[in-house]
Design an enzyme around this catalytic site. Structure first.
Site, PDB file in Angstrom:
ATOM      1  N   GLU A 118       0.830  -1.203   0.000  1.00 29.26           N
ATOM      2  CA  GLU A 118       0.000   0.000   0.000  1.00 29.26           C
ATOM      3  C   GLU A 118       0.873   1.265   0.000  1.00 29.26           C
ATOM      4  O   GLU A 118       0.510   2.276  -0.607  1.00 29.26           O
ATOM      5  CB  GLU A 118      -0.951  -0.025   1.196  1.00 29.26           C
ATOM      6  CG  GLU A 118      -2.013  -1.116   1.047  1.00 29.26           C
ATOM      7  CD  GLU A 118      -2.933  -1.232   2.233  1.00 29.26           C
ATOM      8  OE1 GLU A 118      -4.115  -0.883   2.111  1.00 29.26           O
ATOM      9  OE2 GLU A 118      -2.471  -1.680   3.303  1.00 29.26           O
TER      10      GLU A 118
ATOM     11  N   GLU B  97      -3.796  -9.751   3.300  1.00 20.69           N
ATOM     12  CA  GLU B  97      -4.555  -9.581   4.547  1.00 20.69           C
ATOM     13  C   GLU B  97      -5.657 -10.615   4.726  1.00 20.69           C
ATOM     14  O   GLU B  97      -5.910 -11.077   5.848  1.00 20.69           O
ATOM     15  CB  GLU B  97      -5.146  -8.164   4.612  1.00 20.69           C
ATOM     16  CG  GLU B  97      -4.152  -7.087   5.023  1.00 20.69           C
ATOM     17  CD  GLU B  97      -3.310  -6.584   3.866  1.00 20.69           C
ATOM     18  OE1 GLU B  97      -2.562  -5.608   4.066  1.00 20.69           O
ATOM     19  OE2 GLU B  97      -3.405  -7.145   2.747  1.00 20.69           O
TER      20      GLU B  97
END
Length: 260
Positions: A116, A136
């Site tokens: 990210e 995730e």
């Protein structure tokens, strides 16, 4: 706390000025540069310096091998610590990147929050052994630092959906084909190549570079700031849930050498 202890933590983010280039290096290699809140604060301070100092023209973000960044420190997260800052986002970067151009120099894996952070950069130079992933879901977590917003802007939404829902990585060549990466270079040379690219940018008039980046960023990001706030509110209950903490604890217990 001893001076040695304070210095050890200060050394977890190294900041070096190379002429017009500011290199910011995540330096916690034994845990693949997993971020703590203190590290996020130092990254944010470095990028504030980049924007504030006229002689600094371009930023380069990298990590000490073997990885670029493994995302947040899950052991710290399981204890209730976040590596996000109000108004700045994960790693002091994802919600408010610097106004000046920022290049990610990726050696090894950029996963979770590390990926990210890469997505929040303006350009990416990747070594041939680099990989990118949002894993995730495999840990009972959600990519909450803007990756779910930026990834479908950067590549085809169907590919972004697959990456987010499977958690599977892609390699540097695939990332280049998808348009995530500007160039792929031999392992060990990503920083040098990123700095060379930065020097080419810094050779041009500052006002022209800043204006060009601002226009392109607005076209690329659209209403990203508002979407970022909305998705943070949407995901807050999941991130703060006992299940998320349990997933993080389970991952740390199962990882060799998981405790820092």
């Amino acid at each position: 706390m001893t001076e040695e202890g304070r210095q050890g933590r200060a050394d977890e983010v190294l900041v070096e000025r190379r002429g017009p280039i500011l290199e910011v290096r995540l330096n916690r290699p034994r845990v693949r540069n997993a971020l703590t809140r203190a590290m996020a604060e130092r990254v944010a301070a470095a990028f504030a310096e980049l924007d504030d100092r006229a002689e600094l023209r371009v930023g380069v973000l990298t990590g000490t091998p073997p990885a670029f960044c493994a995302g947040m420190d899950l052991a710290a997260f399981a204890r209730g610590e976040r590596a996000s800052l109000p108004g700045r986002g994960f790693g002091g970067l994802t919600e408010r990147p610097p106004a000046k151009p920022l290049i990610a120099a990726v050696e090894g894996a950029a996963v979770g929050g590390g990926f990210e952070m890469v997505l929040a950069c303006d350009m990416v130079v990747a070594s041939a052994d680099a990989t990118f992933a949002l894993p995730e879901v495999r840990r009972g977590l959600v990519a909450a630092a803007g990756g779910l917003l930026r990834l479908p802007r950067a590549i085809a939404p169907v590919v972004a959906m697959e990456m987010a829902l499977t958690g599977e990585p892609i390699d540097a060549r695939r990332a280049f084909t998808l348009g995530l990466v500007n160039r792929v270079v031999p392992a060990g040379t990503a920083v040098a190549a990123a700095c060379a690219l930065g020097e080419r940018i810094a050779a041009h008039a500052d006002h022209a570079v800043l204006a060009s980046k601002a226009v392109l960023a607005r076209a690329r990001d659209g209403e990203l700031a508002a979407e970022y706030r909305s998705h943070r509110e949407l995901l807050a209950d999941i991130i703060d849930s006992p299940g998320a903490r349990a997933g993080a604890r389970d991952f740390v217990r199962g990882r060799a050498g998981g405790r820092d």
